[in-house]
Design an enzyme around this catalytic site. Structure first.
Site, mmCIF file in Angstrom:
data_model
loop_
_atom_site.group_PDB
_atom_site.id
_atom_site.type_symbol
_atom_site.label_atom_id
_atom_site.label_comp_id
_atom_site.label_asym_id
_atom_site.label_seq_id
_atom_site.Cartn_x
_atom_site.Cartn_y
_atom_site.Cartn_z
ATOM 1 N N GLY A 165 0.791 -1.216 0.000
ATOM 2 C CA GLY A 165 0.000 0.000 0.000
ATOM 3 C C GLY A 165 0.827 1.271 0.000
ATOM 4 O O GLY A 165 0.393 2.305 0.487
ATOM 5 N N GLY A 166 2.044 1.176 -0.560
ATOM 6 C CA GLY A 166 2.900 2.349 -0.609
ATOM 7 C C GLY A 166 3.650 2.629 0.682
ATOM 8 O O GLY A 166 4.417 3.592 0.774
ATOM 9 N N GLU A 201 16.142 -1.033 -4.273
ATOM 10 C CA GLU A 201 15.822 -0.871 -5.684
ATOM 11 C C GLU A 201 16.304 0.494 -6.172
ATOM 12 O O GLU A 201 16.298 1.477 -5.429
ATOM 13 C CB GLU A 201 14.307 -0.962 -5.928
ATOM 14 C CG GLU A 201 13.763 -2.361 -5.969
ATOM 15 C CD GLU A 201 12.296 -2.384 -6.366
ATOM 16 O OE1 GLU A 201 11.791 -3.486 -6.584
ATOM 17 O OE2 GLU A 201 11.652 -1.315 -6.451
ATOM 18 N N LYS A 202 16.679 0.529 -7.431
ATOM 19 C CA LYS A 202 17.028 1.776 -8.088
ATOM 20 C C LYS A 202 15.768 2.630 -8.269
ATOM 21 O O LYS A 202 14.688 2.111 -8.572
ATOM 22 C CB LYS A 202 17.647 1.480 -9.459
ATOM 23 C CG LYS A 202 17.954 2.698 -10.319
ATOM 24 C CD LYS A 202 19.088 3.514 -9.758
ATOM 25 C CE LYS A 202 19.436 4.669 -10.693
ATOM 26 N NZ LYS A 202 20.403 5.594 -10.070
ATOM 27 N N HIS A 209 3.279 4.615 -13.116
ATOM 28 C CA HIS A 209 2.842 3.397 -12.426
ATOM 29 C C HIS A 209 1.760 2.726 -13.280
ATOM 30 O O HIS A 209 0.670 3.264 -13.435
ATOM 31 C CB HIS A 209 2.287 3.747 -11.042
ATOM 32 C CG HIS A 209 1.924 2.556 -10.212
ATOM 33 N ND1 HIS A 209 2.416 2.370 -8.939
ATOM 34 C CD2 HIS A 209 1.129 1.493 -10.457
ATOM 35 C CE1 HIS A 209 1.926 1.243 -8.440
ATOM 36 N NE2 HIS A 209 1.131 0.698 -9.349
ATOM 37 N N GLU A 275 2.048 -5.196 -10.690
ATOM 38 C CA GLU A 275 2.351 -3.769 -10.778
ATOM 39 C C GLU A 275 3.759 -3.535 -11.329
ATOM 40 O O GLU A 275 4.692 -4.277 -11.022
ATOM 41 C CB GLU A 275 2.204 -3.118 -9.404
ATOM 42 C CG GLU A 275 0.814 -3.309 -8.811
ATOM 43 C CD GLU A 275 0.481 -2.284 -7.739
ATOM 44 O OE1 GLU A 275 1.385 -1.548 -7.313
ATOM 45 O OE2 GLU A 275 -0.697 -2.230 -7.347
ATOM 46 N N ARG A 293 -5.213 -9.686 -4.446
ATOM 47 C CA ARG A 293 -6.579 -9.348 -4.017
ATOM 48 C C ARG A 293 -7.223 -8.468 -5.081
ATOM 49 O O ARG A 293 -6.581 -8.101 -6.062
ATOM 50 C CB ARG A 293 -6.516 -8.571 -2.697
ATOM 51 C CG ARG A 293 -5.569 -7.362 -2.789
ATOM 52 C CD ARG A 293 -5.644 -6.454 -1.602
ATOM 53 N NE ARG A 293 -4.563 -5.487 -1.540
ATOM 54 C CZ ARG A 293 -4.492 -4.366 -2.230
ATOM 55 N NH1 ARG A 293 -5.458 -4.052 -3.097
ATOM 56 N NH2 ARG A 293 -3.477 -3.539 -2.108
ATOM 57 N N ARG A 339 -10.754 8.828 -6.430
ATOM 58 C CA ARG A 339 -11.021 8.404 -5.053
ATOM 59 C C ARG A 339 -11.496 9.612 -4.249
ATOM 60 O O ARG A 339 -10.764 10.583 -4.086
ATOM 61 C CB ARG A 339 -9.767 7.815 -4.408
ATOM 62 C CG ARG A 339 -9.227 6.584 -5.116
ATOM 63 C CD ARG A 339 -8.180 5.900 -4.260
ATOM 64 N NE ARG A 339 -7.521 4.819 -4.988
ATOM 65 C CZ ARG A 339 -6.751 3.889 -4.420
ATOM 66 N NH1 ARG A 339 -6.569 3.904 -3.115
ATOM 67 N NH2 ARG A 339 -6.174 2.958 -5.150
#
Length: 460
Positions: A165-166, A201-202, A209, A275, A293, A339
């Site tokens: 979730g970020g 990660e780079k 996204h 993703e 999910r 949202r």
């Protein structure tokens, strides 16, 4: 279909969404709810309700024993976890199955494999899916992590292996900062996820996204094309679209095929999302993670494909094969989801629970509003601030944006501040209209363009 009943182990708009999908299939619906949600719209719509604990999520929606006992007491055939809470908890999936009830989603083993970000990277690499340059797995200590960061070059991301979730992500610009941030990130990951493991990660500058919706029945896997979720604040998605903006057809084909290959490699069952980060300059994409999910943004995929993803999940849980083949799935038009949160975008997005005084929902062709609101509803302060999702479909992106602007103007939620003004401004922004956005676009825009609009409004 062998299912006759389903317990919904969630709340809010996704609980309402699942109840409506299940009723369309003729299933008996049972809502597991906290004390705070006894009067919710989901509780009103469900055939039956079961109280599982006090308002605090850890004592209700995150209480595995309480949810499983509720499912057994209600004598349901299946449990749908929605998103968030226990949706990606492998122990919960196993507990549901151990109770003789079907879990609407992948197996606990698949959740463990793909839910761990490092293991998922390894699965992706083995399936031939490009991954972001970084550590091969979890890093053992600061020395190993520092050496990897120096090799791939700063800036880098320090990421929690068990995050989601970020959350659990830090961007680090240099070696000195890395040495300070690494132990702090590990401690925070341990506190948030019960697992302090990290990987490196780079940072892909100005990345977009992009994610692929997949469906699997354990034997076959199909994709439902891709979504773009580049407009993010604090790595939380704000606005989503399908299909991705201006994606070359060759890239789209490779992207979607890679998601299917990954899912097939683990015998995936249920709905899931693979993703990626996409680099416009090189037309290269890189795997990030798998969400095992249904996603908040699933409606935009439904709008462009005509597939009810929640109903498909329920059919798969019943043991049915996929109802569609890959050649039957095509992109029809364009869809955007906004949202709508109970937050004040003019006051640093401060949460704003309270009572809904007026609710006016736009209608018409291509307009959908997924929500749990009704006039007089008291939005509780205990949970995520998402109130609903305005989804608009058009013949193409320009048509979709025009309909979205009109729909946002018609959507009225009074009594509390919401993020409707934010979306109305984004829908009229030249960069958004031209598709010139990326994952680091929104936060500077909020400090400049959106702040200027707010000042102009105050001075008018």
């Amino acid at each position: 279909m062998t299912l006759r009943s389903v317990l919904i182990a969630n709340r809010g708009e996704i609980a309402v969404r699942i109840i409506r999908a299940a009723k369309a299939l003729g299933l008996r619906t049972v809502l597991a709810h906290s004390v705070a949600d006894a009067g919710s719209l989901a509780a009103q719509l469900a055939d039956e309700t079961v109280e599982i604990g006090p308002p605090a999520a850890k004592k209700s929606y995150l209480n595995i024993d309480a949810v499983v006992n509720a499912a057994k007491a209600a004598k349901v055939d299946a449990v749908h976890p929605g998103y968030g809470f226990l949706a990606e908890n492998a122990d919960f999936a196993d507990a549901v199955v151990a109770a003789g009830i079907r879990f609407v989603g992948p197996s606990g083993a698949a959740i463990r494999l793909l839910g761990d970000k490092v293991m998922a990277r390894q699965v992706a690499a083995k399936a031939g899916v490009p991954t972001v340059p970084g550590s091969e797995g979890r890093v053992a200590d600061l020395d190993e992590a520092s050496a990897i960061a120096a090799r791939i070059g700063f800036p880098v991301m320090v990421k929690a292996a068990a995050g989601g979730g970020g959350r659990g992500i830090r961007i680090v610009q240099n070696a000195d900062e890395f040495a300070r941030q690494f132990p702090q990130a590990s401690s925070e990951a341990a506190a948030a996820f019960g697992d302090g493991g990290l990987y490196i990660e780079k940072v892909i500058e100005r990345a977009r996204h992009v994610e692929v919706q997949i469906l699997g029945d354990g034997d076959d896997v199909v994709h439902c094309f891709e979504r773009e979720c580049s407009l993010q604040r604090r790595r939380q998605k704000v606005w989503e679209e399908a299909p991705a903006i201006g994606l070359p057809e060759g890239v789209r084909a490779r992207l979607c095929d890679s998601a299917v290959a990954l899912a097939r490699s683990v015998g995936y069952s249920g709905a899931g999302t693979v993703e990626y980060l996409y680099d416009d300059a090189t037309q290269q994409f890189y795997f990030i993670e798998v969400n095992t999910r249904i996603q908040v943004e699933h409606p935009v995929t439904e709008m462009i494909t005509g597939i009810d993803l929640v109903q498909e999940m329920l059919r798969i849980a019943a043991g049915d094969r996929l109802s569609v083949t890959q050649d039957q799935i095509s992109i029809q038009g364009h869809a955007i989801e906004c949202r709508i949160n109970a937050e004040d975008p003019h006051k640093a997005f401060m949460p704003a629970p309270g009572t809904i005084e007026t609710l006016e929902v736009p209608n018409g062709a291509g307009i959908r509003f997924d929500t749990m609101l009704f006039e007089g509803y008291a939005v509780p302060p205990f949970y995520d601030s998402l109130l609903g999702k305005l989804i608009v479909h058009g013949q193409d992106r320009a048509d979709c944006l025009a309909r979205l602007r009109s729909a946002l103007d018609q959507l009225v939620i009074s009594g509390i501040p919401t993020t409707i003004p934010l979306h109305a401004a984004l829908a009229r922004d030249p960069s958004v209209k031209d598709g010139r956005t990326h994952t680091r676009f929104l936060e500077p825009w909020l400090e400049t363009d959106f702040a200027q609009l707010a000042r102009a409004r105050e001075n008018a």
